[in-house]
Structures are given as structure tokens and as C-alpha cells.
Design an enzyme around this catalytic site. Structure first.
Site, PDB file in Angstrom:
ATOM      1  N   GLU A  57      41.297  -6.993 -44.641  1.00 20.32           N
ATOM      2  CA  GLU A  57      40.686  -8.314 -44.768  1.00 20.32           C
ATOM      3  C   GLU A  57      41.462  -9.344 -43.939  1.00 20.32           C
ATOM      4  OE1 GLU A  57      40.341  -9.466 -48.855  1.00 20.32           O
ATOM      5  OE2 GLU A  57      39.197  -7.673 -49.404  1.00 20.32           O
ATOM      6  N   GLU A 114      31.141 -10.885 -45.671  1.00 22.28           N
ATOM      7  CA  GLU A 114      30.788 -11.105 -47.081  1.00 22.28           C
ATOM      8  C   GLU A 114      30.521 -12.578 -47.346  1.00 22.28           C
ATOM      9  OE1 GLU A 114      33.368  -9.284 -49.988  1.00 22.28           O
ATOM     10  OE2 GLU A 114      32.414 -10.364 -51.643  1.00 22.28           O
ATOM     11  N   LYS A 119      39.794  -0.188 -44.022  1.00 24.59           N
ATOM     12  CA  LYS A 119      39.279  -1.567 -44.049  1.00 24.59           C
ATOM     13  C   LYS A 119      40.403  -2.543 -44.422  1.00 24.59           C
ATOM     14  CE  LYS A 119      36.044  -3.270 -47.094  1.00 24.59           C
ATOM     15  NZ  LYS A 119      36.721  -4.447 -47.680  1.00 24.59           N
ATOM     16  N   ASP A 171      38.652  -1.932 -52.922  1.00 27.53           N
ATOM     17  CA  ASP A 171      39.645  -2.356 -53.912  1.00 27.53           C
ATOM     18  C   ASP A 171      38.965  -3.132 -55.042  1.00 27.53           C
ATOM     19  OD1 ASP A 171      39.158  -4.646 -52.471  1.00 27.53           O
ATOM     20  OD2 ASP A 171      41.252  -5.058 -51.972  1.00 27.53           O
TER      21      ASP A 171
HETATM   22  O1  KIV Z   1      36.182  -3.887 -52.345  1.00 26.17           O
HETATM   23  C1  KIV Z   1      34.961  -3.919 -52.117  1.00 26.17           C
HETATM   24  O2  KIV Z   1      34.150  -3.373 -52.868  1.00 26.17           O
HETATM   25  C2  KIV Z   1      34.494  -4.614 -50.933  1.00 26.17           C
HETATM   26  C3  KIV Z   1      33.015  -4.810 -50.768  1.00 26.17           C
HETATM   27  C4  KIV Z   1      32.522  -5.869 -51.657  1.00 26.17           C
HETATM   28  C5  KIV Z   1      32.629  -5.047 -49.360  1.00 26.17           C
HETATM   29  O3  KIV Z   1      35.277  -5.031 -50.135  1.00 26.17           O
END
Ligand code: KIV
Length: 266
Positions: free
Chosen positions: A112, A179, A110, A43
Site C-alpha cells: 500500500e 480503493e 501487494k 490483510d
Molecule cells: O486486504 C484486503 O482485503 C484488501 C482489499 C480490500 C483490496 O486490500
């Protein structure tokens, strides 16, 4: 083709693997040629493609559109796609929005957060959808953190991050992203959990590395983050080509010459 089994074997055998963000077909083809192991439709596209100052405005439709563009054009990499801000607050939303991204071509979703995601992770795993849980500096929570800050620097926050990592893995997470956390903490998490851990600004001891594609091609707006290396102008990329930069990144991560101490936090 790279699968989760490939990454698990890499972890077992101590082989470092690569991930790059990607948002369109042409770059996906070039990453295919450079044999980048995994691709993330991040994102981060909200910032590097759409020009916002955070990832918060990105929608599920945006993610599905870019995921489909990449998936059509890359044959080799395992494809991860981000569920964007507030699109997985309820389980019903998480299921519907993950379905959209998986049907667009993602192999892994993915998300968070930490242990609060355990139900979601288990529900998706039971429905045939592997998850990658992103911990540490989670950009969707920038307003909670009060800025893009290194996480896990105190004993309490480090303990919590490790406990969160263990909890989501026990719940069925297939991968983790760490991260901007101290390298020592990333090493501990990587050694503790059974699944592959991908780092960005997390030192050299994670199983894999990820960078935002624009950053590693030197296209940075404003301050260059400490963990970024410009592979386009690197002297080892003799013709300074984009394909050469991707290939050099792949080689540098595999052989362990990237990242170095100068790219990590303590
Ligand atoms: O959105 C993204 O590019 C990410 C990376 C920085 C891991 O989550």
C-alpha cells in the site's frame, strides 16, 4: 491457470476480470470451481477472520499461514498476498517478508502506498517478485487519513494519485488496486497506465474488480459499504449457495452488470 500475461491480455482485449479475498482452503477450492481469476490473501483477515478493528495487528506469519492454506487448494487463480502493516518500511524487510509470502505460494506481493514505493517495487521486480500497488483508501494508513474515507476527491489529491500510479508503474509494478476513489478518477488511471487495474469502490471502468469475500456473501459487521453487493441472496443465485454466489460474481463482472452506478463514488 491465470498469470500476469492473462491479465495483461484481458486488459488489452477489454475483458473484465475478478478478484476475491480468500483466507482458507475450503473457500479457495470453491473459488477454483467458480473460475475466479485472481485471489487476494488480504490483510483484511485481521478484521474478518481475527476480529480486530483494523488491519494493523496482522503479522507476516499470519499472512504466510493463510497464503499457504489458499495456495495449496486453488489451482487456477493468480494469487496475490498482502505485505502487512510496517513489514516493508525498509528494503531489507520488504525482501525478507516478500520471500516468505512467495515461498508460501503467492505469485504477486501487494503493498500500500504511492511513489515512495518505487525503489521497493523495482528491487522486488529485479528479484523475480511482481508487485501490486494499492492506492486510494489504503487501510494500513487509516490513522493518517483519520478514518476510512473516499480518496482523490479534490483536484490536488486526484492529480497526486494519478502521478503516484504512473510512477509505480514506471518503476515496474505489475498491477494496481484502487480503493474507494471517484469512478471518474479510476477510469482515468485505468486508461493511462499500461498494467491491469483492479477496483473496489472505484466504479465499473477498472480492468478488474475485487471484493472482500465475507462482504459479497452478506456477512458484514456494521454498516454495509456502498460498493458491496450481496451475491448470496441475489435472486440470480437460485439456490443461494456459496459456490453459486462466487459463480454469479464472476459472471456479473465479466458481462459488466457489476458494479453499477449505485456502487460507485463521485
Ligand atoms: O486486504 C484486503 O482485503 C484488501 C482489499 C480490500 C483490496 O486490500
Amino acid at each position: 491457470m491465470t498469470t500476469l500475461s492473462t491479465l495483461n491480455k484481458f486488459k488489452k482485449d477489454g475483458i473484465k476480470f475478478t478478484c476475491l479475498t480468500c483466507y482458507d482452503a475450503m473457500f479457495a477450492r470453491m473459488m477454483d470451481k467458480a473460475q475466479i481469476d485472481t485471489i487476494l490473501i488480504g490483510d483484511s483477515l485481521g478484521m474478518v477472520v481475527q476480529g480486530h478493528n483494523s488491519t494493523l495487528p496482522v503479522t507476516v506469519s499470519d499472512m504466510a499461514y493463510h497464503t499457504a492454506n489458499v495456495a495449496r487448494s486453488n489451482k487456477q487463480a493468480l494469487i496475490l498476498a498482502d505485505l502487512p502493516f510496517m513489514s516493508y518500511v525498509t528494503l531489507a524487510d520488504a525482501i525478507a517478508n516478500s520471500r516468505q509470502l512467495m515461498q508460501a505460494g503467492a505469485h504477486v506481493i501487494k503493498v500500500e502506498g504511492g511513489s515512495e514505493l518505487c525503489d521497493l517495487v523495482t528491487t522486488l521486480a529485479n528479484a523475480g517478485t511482481p508487485t501490486c500497488v494499492h492506492l486510494g483508501l489504503t487501510p494500513q494508513s487509516v490513522n493518517v487519513f483519520g478514518g476510512y474515507k473516499i480518496q482523490g476527491r479534490t483536484d490536488d489529491t486526484a492529480d497526486k494519485l494519478l502521478a503516484d500510479a504512473q510512477a509505480v508503474v514506471a518503476a515496474g509494478a505489475a498491477l494496481l488496486v484502487l480503493e474507494c476513489v471517484p469512478a471518474k478518477l479510476a477510469k482515468l488511471v485505468t486508461a493511462t497506465v499500461s498494467v491491469p487495474v483492479i477496483g473496489i469502490g472505484a466504479g465499473a471502468d477498472t480492468d478488474g474488480q475485487v471484493l472482500v469475500m465475507h462482504d459479497m456473501l452478506g456477512m458484514v459487521h456494521g454498516r454495509v459499504p456502498r460498493f458491496v453487493h450481496d451475491f448470496l441472496t441475489d435472486v440470480r443465485n437460485s439456490d443461494h449457495s456459496i459456490e453459486g454466489a462466487f459463480a454469479l460474481y464472476q459472471q456479473a463482472v465479466r458481462e459488466g452488470s457489476f458494479p453499477t452506478e449505485q456502487h460507485q463514488f463521485s
